[in-house]
Design a protein around this motif. Structure first.
Motif, PDB file in Angstrom:
ATOM      1  N   GLU A  78       0.838  -1.200   0.000  1.00  0.00           N
ATOM      2  CA  GLU A  78       0.000   0.000   0.000  1.00  0.00           C
ATOM      3  C   GLU A  78       0.876   1.254   0.000  1.00  0.00           C
ATOM      4  O   GLU A  78       0.587   2.230  -0.704  1.00  0.00           O
ATOM      5  CB  GLU A  78      -0.912  -0.017   1.227  1.00  0.00           C
ATOM      6  CG  GLU A  78      -1.852   1.155   1.322  1.00  0.00           C
ATOM      7  CD  GLU A  78      -2.690   1.108   2.584  1.00  0.00           C
ATOM      8  OE1 GLU A  78      -3.729   1.796   2.608  1.00  0.00           O
ATOM      9  OE2 GLU A  78      -2.320   0.410   3.547  1.00  0.00           O
ATOM     10  N   GLY A  79       1.962   1.220   0.748  1.00  0.00           N
ATOM     11  CA  GLY A  79       2.903   2.346   0.768  1.00  0.00           C
ATOM     12  C   GLY A  79       3.541   2.567  -0.601  1.00  0.00           C
ATOM     13  O   GLY A  79       3.760   3.713  -1.008  1.00  0.00           O
ATOM     14  N   GLY A  83       3.283   5.839  -2.885  1.00  0.00           N
ATOM     15  CA  GLY A  83       4.489   6.423  -3.472  1.00  0.00           C
ATOM     16  C   GLY A  83       4.298   6.716  -4.954  1.00  0.00           C
ATOM     17  O   GLY A  83       4.771   7.741  -5.461  1.00  0.00           O
ATOM     18  N   LEU A  84       3.600   5.837  -5.640  1.00  0.00           N
ATOM     19  CA  LEU A  84       3.294   6.069  -7.062  1.00  0.00           C
ATOM     20  C   LEU A  84       2.448   7.327  -7.234  1.00  0.00           C
ATOM     21  O   LEU A  84       2.705   8.141  -8.127  1.00  0.00           O
ATOM     22  CB  LEU A  84       2.544   4.872  -7.653  1.00  0.00           C
ATOM     23  CG  LEU A  84       3.379   3.675  -8.060  1.00  0.00           C
ATOM     24  CD1 LEU A  84       2.486   2.466  -8.329  1.00  0.00           C
ATOM     25  CD2 LEU A  84       4.199   4.009  -9.282  1.00  0.00           C
ATOM     26  N   GLN A  85       1.439   7.481  -6.391  1.00  0.00           N
ATOM     27  CA  GLN A  85       0.590   8.673  -6.463  1.00  0.00           C
ATOM     28  C   GLN A  85       1.422   9.940  -6.250  1.00  0.00           C
ATOM     29  O   GLN A  85       1.263  10.936  -6.973  1.00  0.00           O
ATOM     30  CB  GLN A  85      -0.520   8.606  -5.406  1.00  0.00           C
ATOM     31  CG  GLN A  85      -1.537   7.528  -5.667  1.00  0.00           C
ATOM     32  CD  GLN A  85      -2.483   7.334  -4.497  1.00  0.00           C
ATOM     33  OE1 GLN A  85      -2.122   7.564  -3.338  1.00  0.00           O
ATOM     34  NE2 GLN A  85      -3.697   6.899  -4.800  1.00  0.00           N
ATOM     35  N   ARG A  86       2.302   9.879  -5.272  1.00  0.00           N
ATOM     36  CA  ARG A  86       3.159  11.032  -4.972  1.00  0.00           C
ATOM     37  C   ARG A  86       4.085  11.332  -6.156  1.00  0.00           C
ATOM     38  O   ARG A  86       4.295  12.497  -6.505  1.00  0.00           O
ATOM     39  CB  ARG A  86       3.956  10.764  -3.699  1.00  0.00           C
ATOM     40  CG  ARG A  86       4.725  11.948  -3.174  1.00  0.00           C
ATOM     41  CD  ARG A  86       5.373  11.712  -1.806  1.00  0.00           C
ATOM     42  NE  ARG A  86       6.128  10.465  -1.725  1.00  0.00           N
ATOM     43  CZ  ARG A  86       5.725   9.360  -1.064  1.00  0.00           C
ATOM     44  NH1 ARG A  86       4.570   9.337  -0.435  1.00  0.00           N
ATOM     45  NH2 ARG A  86       6.482   8.282  -1.036  1.00  0.00           N
ATOM     46  N   ALA A 107       5.510  -7.285  -6.176  1.00  0.00           N
ATOM     47  CA  ALA A 107       5.203  -7.495  -4.762  1.00  0.00           C
ATOM     48  C   ALA A 107       3.811  -8.122  -4.607  1.00  0.00           C
ATOM     49  O   ALA A 107       3.625  -9.051  -3.815  1.00  0.00           O
ATOM     50  CB  ALA A 107       5.280  -6.172  -3.999  1.00  0.00           C
ATOM     51  N   LEU A 108       2.838  -7.653  -5.367  1.00  0.00           N
ATOM     52  CA  LEU A 108       1.490  -8.232  -5.319  1.00  0.00           C
ATOM     53  C   LEU A 108       1.479  -9.659  -5.851  1.00  0.00           C
ATOM     54  O   LEU A 108       0.815 -10.541  -5.300  1.00  0.00           O
ATOM     55  CB  LEU A 108       0.505  -7.371  -6.111  1.00  0.00           C
ATOM     56  CG  LEU A 108      -0.092  -6.198  -5.366  1.00  0.00           C
ATOM     57  CD1 LEU A 108      -0.906  -5.321  -6.313  1.00  0.00           C
ATOM     58  CD2 LEU A 108      -0.953  -6.674  -4.211  1.00  0.00           C
ATOM     59  N   GLN A 109       2.230  -9.911  -6.923  1.00  0.00           N
ATOM     60  CA  GLN A 109       2.297 -11.267  -7.467  1.00  0.00           C
ATOM     61  C   GLN A 109       2.937 -12.229  -6.464  1.00  0.00           C
ATOM     62  O   GLN A 109       2.475 -13.354  -6.297  1.00  0.00           O
ATOM     63  CB  GLN A 109       3.080 -11.278  -8.779  1.00  0.00           C
ATOM     64  CG  GLN A 109       2.332 -10.663  -9.933  1.00  0.00           C
ATOM     65  CD  GLN A 109       3.188 -10.513 -11.181  1.00  0.00           C
ATOM     66  OE1 GLN A 109       4.425 -10.522 -11.110  1.00  0.00           O
ATOM     67  NE2 GLN A 109       2.534 -10.364 -12.323  1.00  0.00           N
ATOM     68  N   SER A 110       3.971 -11.784  -5.788  1.00  0.00           N
ATOM     69  CA  SER A 110       4.631 -12.612  -4.788  1.00  0.00           C
ATOM     70  C   SER A 110       3.673 -12.920  -3.638  1.00  0.00           C
ATOM     71  O   SER A 110       3.604 -14.052  -3.148  1.00  0.00           O
ATOM     72  CB  SER A 110       5.877 -11.887  -4.277  1.00  0.00           C
ATOM     73  OG  SER A 110       6.490 -12.623  -3.251  1.00  0.00           O
TER      74      SER A 110
END
Length: 152
Positions: A78-79, A83-86, A107-110
């Motif tokens: 989520e962080g 970070g992408l939004q920022r 990270a989501l796939q893992s």
């Protein structure tokens, strides 16, 4: 256990039973009674077939043991998304944003792979113990989940 005046161990209560007194019924058919075997906690003979009640029947999922680690991992992901939004808000170079997108996706796939492994070890294995149509349904469900993961 309590210690007697001579230093010897004495049972703390007369009705305390040891797990050594409980017979191992792993792989035994025709069992009557209650015992604990892995995730299977109750085995009772009923008219020639065993009714098996497992943790899964009680609503305990395969990820239950690692729930806190999973939540921590998801908060980290989520962080990364925040970070992408920022990065977009701050007009960061597009290739740098794409690098972060790739890291977040991995990270989501893992996480998904670990959850799938736990599903196979717990939910599908539970269905295999029970047999019948339930195992076919769980295998189909797992296969469909794998197919969805491969499409991404």
């Amino acid at each position: 256990m309590t210690t007697t005046g001579t230093g010897a161990n004495a049972p703390s209560s007369p009705d305390t039973t040891s797990t050594a007194d409980t017979p191992d019924v792993t792989g035994v058919t025709g069992v009557t009674g209650v015992t604990e075997v892995g995730d299977v906690t109750d085995v009772t003979e009923v008219t020639g077939s065993a009714d098996i009640v497992t943790d899964h029947d009680r609503g305990i999922h395969g990820y239950h043991q690692q729930k806190q680690e999973h939540l921590k991992r998801l908060r980290r992901i989520e962080g990364q998304i925040r970070g992408l939004q920022r990065m977009v808000d701050e007009d960061v170079y597009c290739i740098d944003i794409l690098t972060q997108v790739s890291a977040s996706t991995k990270a989501l796939q893992s996480f998904a792979l670990q959850l799938l492994e736990e599903h196979l070890r717990h939910c599908v294995a539970d269905a295999a113990v029970k047999g019948g149509d339930e195992i076919d349904a769980k295998v189909k469900e797992a296969t469909q989940a794998i197919a969805r993961m491969l499409r991404t």
